[in-house]
Design a protein around this motif. Structure first.
Motif, short mmCIF file in Angstrom:
data_model
loop_
_atom_site.label_atom_id
_atom_site.label_comp_id
_atom_site.label_asym_id
_atom_site.label_seq_id
_atom_site.Cartn_x
_atom_site.Cartn_y
_atom_site.Cartn_z
N ASP A 63 11.94 11.67 -4.57
CA ASP A 63 12.02 12.29 -5.90
C ASP A 63 13.43 12.15 -6.47
OD1 ASP A 63 9.41 13.05 -5.67
OD2 ASP A 63 9.85 15.11 -5.03
N LYS A 64 13.50 11.81 -7.76
CA LYS A 64 14.80 11.61 -8.40
C LYS A 64 15.68 12.86 -8.31
CE LYS A 64 13.33 8.04 -11.68
NZ LYS A 64 13.21 7.67 -13.13
N LYS A 65 15.05 14.03 -8.37
CA LYS A 65 15.81 15.27 -8.36
C LYS A 65 16.53 15.50 -7.03
CE LYS A 65 11.85 18.06 -6.86
NZ LYS A 65 10.98 19.22 -7.17
N ASP A 66 16.10 14.79 -5.97
CA ASP A 66 16.72 14.97 -4.65
C ASP A 66 17.93 14.05 -4.42
OD1 ASP A 66 14.95 16.95 -3.80
OD2 ASP A 66 13.46 15.47 -3.17
N PHE A 67 18.16 13.11 -5.32
CA PHE A 67 19.24 12.16 -5.09
C PHE A 67 20.62 12.81 -5.10
CE2 PHE A 67 16.23 8.64 -6.09
CZ PHE A 67 16.50 7.87 -4.96
N LYS A 68 20.79 13.89 -5.86
CA LYS A 68 22.09 14.59 -5.85
C LYS A 68 22.40 15.12 -4.46
CE LYS A 68 22.21 16.02 -10.72
NZ LYS A 68 22.26 17.19 -11.65
N LEU A 69 21.37 15.65 -3.80
CA LEU A 69 21.57 16.17 -2.45
C LEU A 69 21.78 15.02 -1.46
CD1 LEU A 69 21.76 18.64 -0.69
CD2 LEU A 69 19.27 18.67 -0.49
N PHE A 70 21.08 13.91 -1.64
CA PHE A 70 21.29 12.74 -0.79
C PHE A 70 22.73 12.24 -0.91
CE2 PHE A 70 16.61 12.05 -0.55
CZ PHE A 70 16.52 11.77 0.80
N ILE A 71 23.24 12.21 -2.14
CA ILE A 71 24.62 11.75 -2.37
C ILE A 71 25.61 12.68 -1.69
CG2 ILE A 71 26.39 11.43 -4.14
CD1 ILE A 71 24.12 10.52 -6.03
N LEU A 72 25.40 13.99 -1.83
CA LEU A 72 26.31 14.97 -1.20
C LEU A 72 26.26 14.84 0.32
CD1 LEU A 72 28.26 17.30 -1.55
CD2 LEU A 72 26.30 18.87 -1.63
N CYS A 73 25.06 14.65 0.87
CA CYS A 73 24.92 14.49 2.32
C CYS A 73 25.58 13.19 2.79
CB CYS A 73 23.45 14.50 2.72
SG CYS A 73 22.67 16.13 2.63
N GLY A 74 25.51 12.14 1.97
CA GLY A 74 26.19 10.89 2.31
C GLY A 74 27.69 11.06 2.34
N LEU A 75 28.21 11.86 1.40
CA LEU A 75 29.65 12.13 1.35
C LEU A 75 30.11 12.92 2.56
CD1 LEU A 75 32.40 12.22 -0.13
CD2 LEU A 75 31.56 14.28 -1.32
N LEU A 76 29.38 14.00 2.89
CA LEU A 76 29.79 14.89 3.97
C LEU A 76 29.38 14.39 5.35
CD1 LEU A 76 28.92 18.33 2.32
CD2 LEU A 76 31.19 17.31 2.57
N GLY A 77 28.14 13.88 5.46
CA GLY A 77 27.61 13.51 6.76
C GLY A 77 28.01 12.15 7.25
N VAL A 78 28.44 11.26 6.36
CA VAL A 78 28.84 9.92 6.77
C VAL A 78 30.30 9.66 6.43
CG1 VAL A 78 28.45 7.44 6.42
CG2 VAL A 78 26.50 9.00 6.55
N SER A 79 30.64 9.68 5.15
CA SER A 79 31.98 9.29 4.71
C SER A 79 33.08 10.23 5.25
CB SER A 79 32.04 9.24 3.19
OG SER A 79 33.33 8.90 2.74
N ALA A 80 33.08 11.48 4.77
CA ALA A 80 34.12 12.42 5.19
C ALA A 80 34.07 12.67 6.70
CB ALA A 80 33.96 13.74 4.44
N ASN A 81 32.86 12.82 7.22
CA ASN A 81 32.67 13.07 8.65
C ASN A 81 33.32 11.98 9.51
OD1 ASN A 81 31.50 13.58 11.25
ND2 ASN A 81 29.74 12.35 10.66
N MET A 82 32.96 10.72 9.26
CA MET A 82 33.44 9.62 10.10
C MET A 82 34.91 9.31 9.86
SD MET A 82 30.27 6.92 10.19
CE MET A 82 28.63 7.42 10.70
#
Length: 304
Positions: A63-82
């Motif tokens: 769902d398009k409405k979930d992409f904001k949360l996917f983006i935030l999770c990508g930032l915190l769970g992959v980028s900032a985390n690693m």
């Protein structure tokens, strides 16, 4: 059922053996052979492609409405985390990093109370307090410790644990709504977009002439082992055991790190690691693990 349960525990053991080895293997080539940001970029690209390959066999719309949360999770769970973890690990002791990472369940509990409004029991309050003391002593001690420890490195690893814990809380609604491989594929895609600006600069100035077989094997271990296989092992295990059982295996990581660093320091002649083992770190490790144990312990008294 019992056979599947045994396989689940074997998968969890395998995942945490890989995690435990990662602290020393990843640090062994940073920053002499490759910078932390470049290493993270290679890790995200390699593991991300493997996840996308599996995802190609599973069709699921988001769902398009979930992409904001996917983006935030990508930032915190992959980028900032690693990025925080690899930069921190390059500056501090593998033992310090492994102990600090066991504070993740403590941070998850605190954030869950504020974000998801989950209940906190008396045992969990005690666990948070004890675990926080252990983490604080270790981070502060890194400022004065010998060996490969450092205050800055320990702080980066702690910030990494905080970033990853926030991701674990935020990703829960997505994991309930979509298949796990769908979630992780999109998270790695957005994580790549955030990592690329940092990693590409580091990668372009990497001196590949100094790379040897050990360098390639270490990078392959982190991409295939630490990222791809551990994720699959954990997902498989969660089909047969509870999240609390899965989380309890994190206790193994500092133990394995102590063992591997001891071998490196006293058997293989890496004297720079000899000062990484001392009573203060052992005491800090005990406090953090005790704190997580108290959080995992059931209690009938709920305070909030």
């Amino acid at each position: 059922m019992i056979k599947n349960l045994h396989k689940a525990h074997a998968a969890l053991l395998g995942a945490n053996l890989i995690y435990g080895a990662n602290f020393l293997i990843a640090k062994g080539i940073m920053p002499a052979k490759i910078g932390p940001s470049a290493f993270v970029l290679l890790r995200v690209i390699g593991a991300g492609l493997l996840f996308l390959f599996i995802k190609s066999f599973i069709k699921e719309k988001v769902d398009k409405k979930d992409f904001k949360l996917f983006i935030l999770c990508g930032l915190l769970g992959v980028s900032a985390n690693m990025l925080l973890f690899f930069h921190g690990l390059s500056l501090t002791s593998p033992i310090d990093a492994s102990i600090i990472m066991t504070s993740t369940p403590v941070i998850v509990l605190i954030l869950s109370a504020f974000i998801l409004k989950e209940k906190i029991t008396a045992n969990k309050y005690i666990g948070i307090f004890i675990g926080a003391i252990g983490a604080f002593i270790l981070i502060w001690f890194g400022k004065k410790s010998g060996g490969t420890s450092s205050f800055t490195g320990n702080l980066f690893v702690f910030l990494n644990a905080t970033s990853y814990a926030t991701y674990l809380v935020l990703v829960k609604p997505l994991m309930k709504k979509y298949k796990a491989i769908t979630v992780i594929s999109w998270i790695f895609f957005f994580g790549f977009l955030f990592v690329f600006p940092f990693g590409i600069k580091d990668l372009l100035i990497t001196n590949f002439d100094v790379w040897n077989l050990n360098t390639f094997l270490s990078i392959a271990f982190v991409i295939i082992g630490t990222t791809f296989l551990t994720y699959l092992f954990n997902i498989y295990a969660l089909n047969y055991v509870s999240p609390s059982v899965s989380g309890s295996y994190i206790y193994l990581q500092p133990v394995l790190s102590f063992i591997m660093v001891s071998i490196y320091a006293f058997s293989l002649g890496h004297k720079e690691y000899a000062e990484d083992i001392n009573l203060i770190k052992i005491a800090s490790c005990f406090l953090v693990i005790l704190g997580v144990f108290m959080i995992s312990k059931k209690s009938k008294t709920k305070l909030i």
